[in-house]
Design an enzyme around this catalytic site. Structure first.
Site, PDB file in Angstrom:
ATOM      1  N   HIS A  11       0.840  -1.205   0.000  1.00 17.72           N
ATOM      2  CA  HIS A  11       0.000   0.000   0.000  1.00 17.72           C
ATOM      3  C   HIS A  11       0.869   1.248   0.000  1.00 17.72           C
ATOM      4  O   HIS A  11       1.766   1.369   0.833  1.00 17.72           O
ATOM      5  CB  HIS A  11      -0.912   0.002   1.225  1.00 17.72           C
ATOM      6  CG  HIS A  11      -1.840  -1.176   1.267  1.00 17.72           C
ATOM      7  ND1 HIS A  11      -3.142  -1.096   0.849  1.00 17.72           N
ATOM      8  CD2 HIS A  11      -1.645  -2.467   1.633  1.00 17.72           C
ATOM      9  CE1 HIS A  11      -3.722  -2.289   0.983  1.00 17.72           C
ATOM     10  NE2 HIS A  11      -2.830  -3.139   1.457  1.00 17.72           N
ATOM     11  N   ARG A  20      -1.600  16.139   1.343  1.00 17.24           N
ATOM     12  CA  ARG A  20      -2.614  17.178   1.081  1.00 17.24           C
ATOM     13  C   ARG A  20      -2.605  17.724  -0.344  1.00 17.24           C
ATOM     14  O   ARG A  20      -3.604  18.276  -0.795  1.00 17.24           O
ATOM     15  CB  ARG A  20      -2.426  18.393   2.014  1.00 17.24           C
ATOM     16  CG  ARG A  20      -2.126  18.114   3.452  1.00 17.24           C
ATOM     17  CD  ARG A  20      -3.236  17.509   4.230  1.00 17.24           C
ATOM     18  NE  ARG A  20      -4.501  18.200   4.256  1.00 17.24           N
ATOM     19  CZ  ARG A  20      -5.551  17.748   4.936  1.00 17.24           C
ATOM     20  NH1 ARG A  20      -5.474  16.627   5.622  1.00 17.24           N
ATOM     21  NH2 ARG A  20      -6.677  18.411   4.915  1.00 17.24           N
ATOM     22  N   GLY A  25      -9.218  -3.123   3.623  1.00 10.42           N
ATOM     23  CA  GLY A  25      -9.779  -2.838   4.936  1.00 10.42           C
ATOM     24  C   GLY A  25     -10.166  -4.092   5.698  1.00 10.42           C
ATOM     25  O   GLY A  25      -9.882  -5.214   5.287  1.00 10.42           O
ATOM     26  N   HIS A  58      -8.850  -7.867  -1.266  1.00 10.64           N
ATOM     27  CA  HIS A  58      -8.369  -8.516  -0.046  1.00 10.64           C
ATOM     28  C   HIS A  58      -9.475  -9.455   0.433  1.00 10.64           C
ATOM     29  O   HIS A  58     -10.633  -9.040   0.526  1.00 10.64           O
ATOM     30  CB  HIS A  58      -8.161  -7.508   1.082  1.00 10.64           C
ATOM     31  CG  HIS A  58      -6.962  -6.611   0.961  1.00 10.64           C
ATOM     32  ND1 HIS A  58      -6.717  -5.816  -0.113  1.00 10.64           N
ATOM     33  CD2 HIS A  58      -5.940  -6.381   1.831  1.00 10.64           C
ATOM     34  CE1 HIS A  58      -5.596  -5.135   0.084  1.00 10.64           C
ATOM     35  NE2 HIS A  58      -5.101  -5.450   1.264  1.00 10.64           N
ATOM     36  N   GLU A  90      -8.247 -12.817   5.154  1.00 15.10           N
ATOM     37  CA  GLU A  90      -7.203 -12.341   6.064  1.00 15.10           C
ATOM     38  C   GLU A  90      -7.801 -12.271   7.474  1.00 15.10           C
ATOM     39  O   GLU A  90      -7.570 -13.126   8.305  1.00 15.10           O
ATOM     40  CB  GLU A  90      -6.701 -10.954   5.609  1.00 15.10           C
ATOM     41  CG  GLU A  90      -5.672 -10.333   6.544  1.00 15.10           C
ATOM     42  CD  GLU A  90      -5.483  -8.828   6.304  1.00 15.10           C
ATOM     43  OE1 GLU A  90      -6.332  -8.191   5.664  1.00 15.10           O
ATOM     44  OE2 GLU A  90      -4.478  -8.289   6.805  1.00 15.10           O
ATOM     45  N   ASP A 101       3.076  -5.661   2.228  1.00 13.12           N
ATOM     46  CA  ASP A 101       1.839  -4.998   2.697  1.00 13.12           C
ATOM     47  C   ASP A 101       2.048  -3.528   3.108  1.00 13.12           C
ATOM     48  O   ASP A 101       1.797  -2.638   2.302  1.00 13.12           O
ATOM     49  CB  ASP A 101       1.205  -5.817   3.835  1.00 13.12           C
ATOM     50  CG  ASP A 101      -0.318  -5.743   3.836  1.00 13.12           C
ATOM     51  OD1 ASP A 101      -0.898  -5.119   2.941  1.00 13.12           O
ATOM     52  OD2 ASP A 101      -0.941  -6.333   4.748  1.00 13.12           O
TER      53      ASP A 101
HETATM   54 ZN   LIG Z   1      -3.072  -5.152   2.148  1.00 17.44          ZN
END
Ligand SMILES: [Zn+2]
Length: 357
Positions: free
Chosen positions: A21, A76, A189, A216, A219, A297
């Site tokens: 990520h 930002r 998530g 995902h 998990e 990850d």
């Molecule tokens: Zn992940």
């Protein structure tokens, strides 16, 4: 066993990674720099790198989310995204990672918190960083844009409260991003209470537009989540998927369809999916005949790197040079990059392995 010799082999081996990520891989130094630039230092618990590094250290899922949200808040402006994409490329060069498919969550910068950014702002920022990294380091990055499960259910205890807006905005961003290296569509998530089925309305159009489906699943939730990802989201790969080990029929189905798993051993230990590497099913899934890949990850948050994950395979799962090279090759093979690039990177990889094994 991880001998110095094997450690060197892992470091030098050309690698690819398909599960990482962007927002979860920003170095503490950069988070501080971004917070300073954007007057967000008051959102961090400390203004020094060492303190931040310690705060990053994993201490349960709640803390993980707190850290993640604070990091997210330091991004930002378009140039912030350019900076983190460029640094991602610099990290690839240091680890001999030739290709990375990086997950990015546009909704968290567009809808969840209104930063005054547009889809084009995000795409142009990411593209600038990606091109600079390619020119300077010769590394290739592609993007997976993912829908955040948790933000899609206003009532967190009620799956029936599904709000399609985050998924729709993510789809819009992913389709606009195809010309900027977006190759995949994901779902991320916390899985518990947030099943994959309601998201089918965006995965259909994403796949028809040529994006691969990489949710995902399996998990923090068991086999049912993976079945949902296969049957309702037409998954081309499964993010994690380790808990498929709990269902023999699911294992058989994953093998029959040759659906690769993106496995993140250290992330799984940190999030208590498994308590120890000895309990982790990586090797069992591989020996069963599934196509497995190893990934990092959110590396600084789990105090790991992709290189370290290959060391874990040698140290805790008994892989030797040939085994590590076979796993590494899988990542190139299952990636969503265009065929010409894949052929070139596989040729380079195979030539290296022939000389070094
Ligand atoms: Zn992940």
């Amino acid at each position: 066993m991880l001998t110095p010799d094997l450690k060197q082999f892992i470091q030098n081996m050309p690698k690819a990674e398909v599960h990482i990520h962007l927002e979860g891989s920003i170095a503490p130094e950069t988070v501080l720099e971004l917070a300073r630039r954007n007057n967000r230092l008051d959102t961090l618990p400390t203004d020094n790198v060492e303190g931040l590094r310690q705060w990053y250290t994993f201490a349960g899922f709640e803390h993980f989310i707190t850290v993640y949200v604070a990091i997210m808040g330091t991004l930002r402006k378009p140039e912030d995204f350019a900076l983190v994409a460029y640094e991602h490329g610099a990290d690839m060069a240091r680890q001999h990672i030739r290709y990375r498919e990086v997950t990015f969550t546009p909704y968290l910068h567009l809808g969840w918190e209104d930063k005054g950014l547009t889809i084009q702002d995000l795409l142009h920022g990411l593209e600038e960083g990606r091109q600079r990294a390619r020119n300077e380091f010769g590394v290739e990055m592609r993007w997976v844009f993912d829908v955040p499960r948790n933000a899609s259910f206003p009532d967190e205890s009620n799956p029936a409260s599904y709000n399609p807006a985050p998924a729709e905005l993510t789809l819009e961003a992913a389709l606009a991003g195809r010309q900027y290296g977006v190759v995949g569509f994901g779902l991320g998530g916390y899985e518990v209470n947030f099943p994959p089925e309601p998201f089918a309305h965006v995965f259909g159009p994403a796949k028809r537009a040529g994006l691969i489906s990489v949710p995902h699943a399996g998990e923090t939730e068991g086999p049912a989540s993976v079945w949902g990802a296969l049957n309702e989201l037409a998954a081309d790969r499964i993010g994690h998927g380790v808990r498929a080990i709990e269902d023999p029929a699911l294992l058989a189905e994953l093998k029959r369809r040759d659906i690769p798993l993106e496995i993140n051993p250290t992330s799984n230990i940190c999030l208590h999916v498994y308590e120890t590497y000895a309990e982790h099913p990586f090797r069992k899934l591989d020996e069963y005949g599934l196509t497995v890949t190893v990934n990092s990850d959110d590396p600084p948050l789990f105090n790991t790197t992709l290189t370290r994950e290959y060391e874990v395979l040698a140290e805790h799962f008994g892989y030797d040079r040939a085994g590590l090279a076979r796993i590494a090759r899988n990542a190139f093979r299952v990636a969503g990059m265009e065929e010409g690039l894949k052929r070139r990177l596989l040729t380079e990889f195979d030539a290296w392995v022939t000389v070094n094994t």
